[in-house]
Design a protein around this motif. Structure first.
Motif, PDB file in Angstrom:
ATOM      1  N   LYS A  51      66.353  47.693  62.517  1.00 33.53           N
ATOM      2  CA  LYS A  51      65.444  47.870  61.194  1.00 33.53           C
ATOM      3  C   LYS A  51      65.536  46.764  60.282  1.00 33.53           C
ATOM      4  CE  LYS A  51      65.445  51.403  57.751  1.00 33.53           C
ATOM      5  NZ  LYS A  51      63.931  51.676  57.469  1.00 33.53           N
ATOM      6  N   ALA A  52      66.926  46.035  60.130  1.00 33.75           N
ATOM      7  CA  ALA A  52      67.201  45.082  59.243  1.00 33.75           C
ATOM      8  C   ALA A  52      66.515  43.966  59.533  1.00 33.75           C
ATOM      9  CB  ALA A  52      68.572  44.923  59.288  1.00 33.75           C
ATOM     10  N   GLU A  53      66.166  43.747  60.718  1.00 34.56           N
ATOM     11  CA  GLU A  53      65.343  42.264  61.164  1.00 34.56           C
ATOM     12  C   GLU A  53      63.987  42.156  60.545  1.00 34.56           C
ATOM     13  OE1 GLU A  53      66.210  40.866  65.306  1.00 34.56           O
ATOM     14  OE2 GLU A  53      66.313  42.974  65.656  1.00 34.56           O
ATOM     15  N   MET A  54      63.323  43.386  60.050  1.00 35.76           N
ATOM     16  CA  MET A  54      61.921  43.695  59.313  1.00 35.76           C
ATOM     17  C   MET A  54      62.438  43.488  57.701  1.00 35.76           C
ATOM     18  SD  MET A  54      59.461  43.080  61.230  1.00 35.76           S
ATOM     19  CE  MET A  54      60.658  41.918  62.617  1.00 35.76           C
ATOM     20  N   ALA A  55      63.434  43.492  57.246  1.00 32.90           N
ATOM     21  CA  ALA A  55      63.387  43.541  56.014  1.00 32.90           C
ATOM     22  C   ALA A  55      63.219  42.275  55.297  1.00 32.90           C
ATOM     23  CB  ALA A  55      65.198  43.798  55.578  1.00 32.90           C
ATOM     24  N   PRO A  56      62.766  42.449  53.782  1.00 30.31           N
ATOM     25  CA  PRO A  56      62.425  41.169  53.159  1.00 30.31           C
ATOM     26  C   PRO A  56      63.262  39.963  53.360  1.00 30.31           C
ATOM     27  CG  PRO A  56      61.844  43.205  51.837  1.00 30.31           C
ATOM     28  CD  PRO A  56      62.923  43.663  52.959  1.00 30.31           C
ATOM     29  N   GLY A 112      45.433  41.471  60.246  1.00 34.24           N
ATOM     30  CA  GLY A 112      45.811  40.221  59.933  1.00 34.24           C
ATOM     31  C   GLY A 112      46.390  39.541  61.466  1.00 34.24           C
ATOM     32  N   LEU A 113      46.908  40.341  61.949  1.00 33.34           N
ATOM     33  CA  LEU A 113      47.534  39.714  63.500  1.00 33.34           C
ATOM     34  C   LEU A 113      46.379  39.837  64.712  1.00 33.34           C
ATOM     35  CD1 LEU A 113      50.407  42.009  63.693  1.00 33.34           C
ATOM     36  CD2 LEU A 113      50.463  39.577  62.966  1.00 33.34           C
ATOM     37  N   GLU A 114      46.754  38.862  65.429  1.00 35.07           N
ATOM     38  CA  GLU A 114      45.637  38.655  66.706  1.00 35.07           C
ATOM     39  C   GLU A 114      45.678  40.187  67.552  1.00 35.07           C
ATOM     40  OE1 GLU A 114      46.299  35.526  69.524  1.00 35.07           O
ATOM     41  OE2 GLU A 114      45.157  36.961  71.028  1.00 35.07           O
ATOM     42  N   ASN A 117      56.962  35.212  66.237  1.00 37.45           N
ATOM     43  CA  ASN A 117      56.439  36.363  65.980  1.00 37.45           C
ATOM     44  C   ASN A 117      56.897  37.505  65.163  1.00 37.45           C
ATOM     45  OD1 ASN A 117      53.926  36.352  67.427  1.00 37.45           O
ATOM     46  ND2 ASN A 117      54.967  36.219  69.356  1.00 37.45           N
ATOM     47  N   GLN A 118      58.524  37.386  65.198  1.00 37.45           N
ATOM     48  CA  GLN A 118      59.137  38.205  64.160  1.00 37.45           C
ATOM     49  C   GLN A 118      58.555  37.666  62.800  1.00 37.45           C
ATOM     50  OE1 GLN A 118      63.265  38.111  64.709  1.00 37.45           O
ATOM     51  NE2 GLN A 118      63.324  39.779  65.986  1.00 37.45           N
ATOM     52  N   GLU A 119      58.607  36.536  62.535  1.00 38.71           N
ATOM     53  CA  GLU A 119      58.212  36.158  61.196  1.00 38.71           C
ATOM     54  C   GLU A 119      56.603  36.769  60.900  1.00 38.71           C
ATOM     55  OE1 GLU A 119      59.923  34.964  58.957  1.00 38.71           O
ATOM     56  OE2 GLU A 119      58.270  35.265  57.593  1.00 38.71           O
ATOM     57  N   ARG A 120      55.806  36.432  61.617  1.00 39.32           N
ATOM     58  CA  ARG A 120      54.564  37.296  61.634  1.00 39.32           C
ATOM     59  C   ARG A 120      54.555  38.483  61.367  1.00 39.32           C
ATOM     60  NH1 ARG A 120      53.048  34.148  66.411  1.00 39.32           N
ATOM     61  NH2 ARG A 120      52.391  31.874  65.589  1.00 39.32           N
ATOM     62  N   LEU A 121      55.404  39.344  61.906  1.00 41.24           N
ATOM     63  CA  LEU A 121      55.457  40.693  61.597  1.00 41.24           C
ATOM     64  C   LEU A 121      55.912  40.997  60.208  1.00 41.24           C
ATOM     65  CD1 LEU A 121      57.051  42.727  64.940  1.00 41.24           C
ATOM     66  CD2 LEU A 121      54.839  42.770  63.614  1.00 41.24           C
ATOM     67  N   ARG A 122      56.808  40.406  59.854  1.00 44.91           N
ATOM     68  CA  ARG A 122      57.372  40.490  58.421  1.00 44.91           C
ATOM     69  C   ARG A 122      56.483  40.178  57.469  1.00 44.91           C
ATOM     70  NH1 ARG A 122      62.553  38.810  60.683  1.00 44.91           N
ATOM     71  NH2 ARG A 122      61.899  36.772  60.555  1.00 44.91           N
ATOM     72  N   ALA A 123      55.547  39.316  58.000  1.00 42.33           N
ATOM     73  CA  ALA A 123      54.437  38.942  56.827  1.00 42.33           C
ATOM     74  C   ALA A 123      53.516  39.961  56.977  1.00 42.33           C
ATOM     75  CB  ALA A 123      53.986  37.492  57.225  1.00 42.33           C
ATOM     76  N   MET A 124      53.014  40.666  57.911  1.00 43.74           N
ATOM     77  CA  MET A 124      52.056  41.529  58.092  1.00 43.74           C
ATOM     78  C   MET A 124      52.879  42.562  57.416  1.00 43.74           C
ATOM     79  SD  MET A 124      51.526  45.011  59.625  1.00 43.74           S
ATOM     80  CE  MET A 124      52.658  44.910  61.044  1.00 43.74           C
ATOM     81  N   LEU A 125      54.115  43.074  57.401  1.00 45.21           N
ATOM     82  CA  LEU A 125      54.477  44.187  56.778  1.00 45.21           C
ATOM     83  C   LEU A 125      54.534  43.913  55.096  1.00 45.21           C
ATOM     84  CD1 LEU A 125      57.204  45.249  59.261  1.00 45.21           C
ATOM     85  CD2 LEU A 125      55.518  46.530  58.660  1.00 45.21           C
ATOM     86  N   ALA A 163      65.360  36.610  75.733  1.00 48.56           N
ATOM     87  CA  ALA A 163      63.852  36.036  75.425  1.00 48.56           C
ATOM     88  C   ALA A 163      63.407  35.133  76.589  1.00 48.56           C
ATOM     89  CB  ALA A 163      63.976  35.627  73.896  1.00 48.56           C
ATOM     90  N   VAL A 164      62.368  35.017  77.022  1.00 42.15           N
ATOM     91  CA  VAL A 164      61.804  34.253  77.771  1.00 42.15           C
ATOM     92  C   VAL A 164      61.350  33.071  76.897  1.00 42.15           C
ATOM     93  CG1 VAL A 164      59.660  33.667  79.207  1.00 42.15           C
ATOM     94  CG2 VAL A 164      61.037  35.870  79.686  1.00 42.15           C
ATOM     95  N   GLU A 165      60.690  33.345  75.914  1.00 37.73           N
ATOM     96  CA  GLU A 165      60.268  32.037  75.071  1.00 37.73           C
ATOM     97  C   GLU A 165      60.940  32.423  73.541  1.00 37.73           C
ATOM     98  OE1 GLU A 165      56.162  30.622  75.638  1.00 37.73           O
ATOM     99  OE2 GLU A 165      56.393  32.736  76.439  1.00 37.73           O
ATOM    100  N   ASN A 166      62.048  32.096  73.298  1.00 35.30           N
ATOM    101  CA  ASN A 166      62.784  32.150  71.978  1.00 35.30           C
ATOM    102  C   ASN A 166      62.363  31.947  70.925  1.00 35.30           C
ATOM    103  OD1 ASN A 166      64.980  33.998  71.072  1.00 35.30           O
ATOM    104  ND2 ASN A 166      65.882  32.192  70.241  1.00 35.30           N
ATOM    105  N   LYS A 167      61.561  30.457  70.862  1.00 39.74           N
ATOM    106  CA  LYS A 167      60.798  30.175  69.774  1.00 39.74           C
ATOM    107  C   LYS A 167      59.582  31.050  69.470  1.00 39.74           C
ATOM    108  CE  LYS A 167      60.024  25.807  68.895  1.00 39.74           C
ATOM    109  NZ  LYS A 167      59.643  24.266  69.027  1.00 39.74           N
ATOM    110  N   ALA A 168      58.826  31.397  70.039  1.00 43.72           N
ATOM    111  CA  ALA A 168      57.816  32.435  70.193  1.00 43.72           C
ATOM    112  C   ALA A 168      58.022  33.701  69.814  1.00 43.72           C
ATOM    113  CB  ALA A 168      56.819  32.439  71.497  1.00 43.72           C
ATOM    114  N   ARG A 169      59.458  34.221  70.260  1.00 47.02           N
ATOM    115  CA  ARG A 169      59.831  35.498  69.639  1.00 47.02           C
ATOM    116  C   ARG A 169      60.106  35.515  68.284  1.00 47.02           C
ATOM    117  NH1 ARG A 169      64.851  38.002  68.685  1.00 47.02           N
ATOM    118  NH2 ARG A 169      66.112  36.001  68.996  1.00 47.02           N
ATOM    119  N   LYS A 170      60.900  34.247  67.719  1.00 47.50           N
ATOM    120  CA  LYS A 170      61.068  34.340  66.467  1.00 47.50           C
ATOM    121  C   LYS A 170      59.804  34.079  65.462  1.00 47.50           C
ATOM    122  CE  LYS A 170      65.767  33.331  66.339  1.00 47.50           C
ATOM    123  NZ  LYS A 170      66.968  33.652  65.238  1.00 47.50           N
TER     124      LYS A 170
END
Ligand SMILES: [Zn+2]
Length: 274
Positions: free
Chosen positions: A213-218, A165-167, A243-251, A234-241
């Motif tokens: 690890k706790a950053e990827m918890a539900p 589901g991720l690019e 993408n963390q949300e996208r990673l959690r959704a993928m998991l 972070a060079v782009e903190n909004k993009a970093r955040k």
């Protein structure tokens, strides 16, 4: 495909549990540089390199003093990827490919130890590293790490391929589709995760897209010192955040198919190596 999990750079910054999330504050934290060594049909493949021999033997030549003072690397040359490849009984010349999450000094330090490997990197990241735009970028990217002239294999996004589901980018020169670049920008301009299909299913080396690890918890959380550090780096903190949300959704959707880990969480590394 058999995959080894290596620590190619232990670090002990101050802050104890404020940084690594484990109990105790009046101690140094424990962080690692999680590196993969995969036995592929296309030769040995490294995902990230951690620190190299030169970083660990003559750090003043390659690493900035403030970085060393802050993260307190353990200068043990036996941790260099090239030494661990040999200790596992392989010839470092058989490392044909290196895939990089990004080119920060604690990920690209070992490139010079494998001068003949093809080095796969996301285009926006290589451009950032070769043309740093800010003082911060000039500190984190070290020219000494690519002064030998790596055989860059530059990959661009936009092909429309997806992985879980991720690019993603597939068709990496000389490699099967068991390896994908998964752009996760924010920590740096061209930061990526690297997906690897191992004997035990898909792995996602998430690089520095998260640190604990706790950053990827539900219900995600982050040790406070580490949260500040990630925001500052972070060079782009909004993009970093985002993408963390996208990673959690993928998991959430693929937890049975994918195991993910950060480059620097010692607890996650121990789960793979024990
Ligand atoms: Zn890092």
């Amino acid at each position: 495909m058999r995959v080894h999990h290596l620590d190619c750079g232990s670090m002990h910054p101050a802050g104890g549990g404020f940084v690594d999330g484990s109990p105790g504050r009046l101690r140094f934290a424990h962080m690692v540089c999680h590196v993969l060594l995969a036995e592929s049909d296309d030769g040995l493949v490294l995902v990230d390199t951690g620190f190299g021999v030169r970083d660990l033997t003559t750090p003043k030549e390659t690493l900035p003093g403030p970085f060393v003072a802050l993260v307190r690397p353990v200068f043990d040359v036996a941790q260099a990827a090239v030494r661990q490849v040999k200790a596992l009984g392989y010839d470092p010349a058989d490392v044909r490919h290196i895939l990089l999450t990004h080119l920060d000094l604690d990920h690209a330090g070992g490139l010079a130890d494998f001068p003949d490997a093809r080095v796969h990197v996301y285009g926006p990241e290589l451009r950032a590293a070769l043309s740093p735009a800010t003082g911060g970028e000039r500190q984190r990217y070290r020219k000494a790490h690519w002064a030998h002239g790596p055989k860059w294999e530059v990959h661009e996004g936009g092909g429309g391929d997806r992985w879980m589901g991720l690019e993603a980018v597939r068709g990496l020169t000389g490699l099967s589709d068991d390896f994908r670049l998964v752009p996760l920008e924010g920590h740096t301009r061209g930061h990526c995760g690297i997906a690897v299909r191992s004997d035990e299913g898909w792995l996602l080396h998430a690089g520095d897209s998260y640190f604990n690890k706790a950053e990827m918890a539900p219900s995600p959380s982050c040790p406070p010192g580490l949260g500040v550090f990630q925001t500052l780096m972070a060079v782009e903190n909004k993009a970093r955040k985002a993408n963390q949300e996208r990673l959690r959704a993928m998991l959430r959707d693929h937890r049975a198919e994918v195991r993910t880990f950060s480059a620097h969480d010692a607890v996650e590394l121990a789960e793979f190596t024990r």
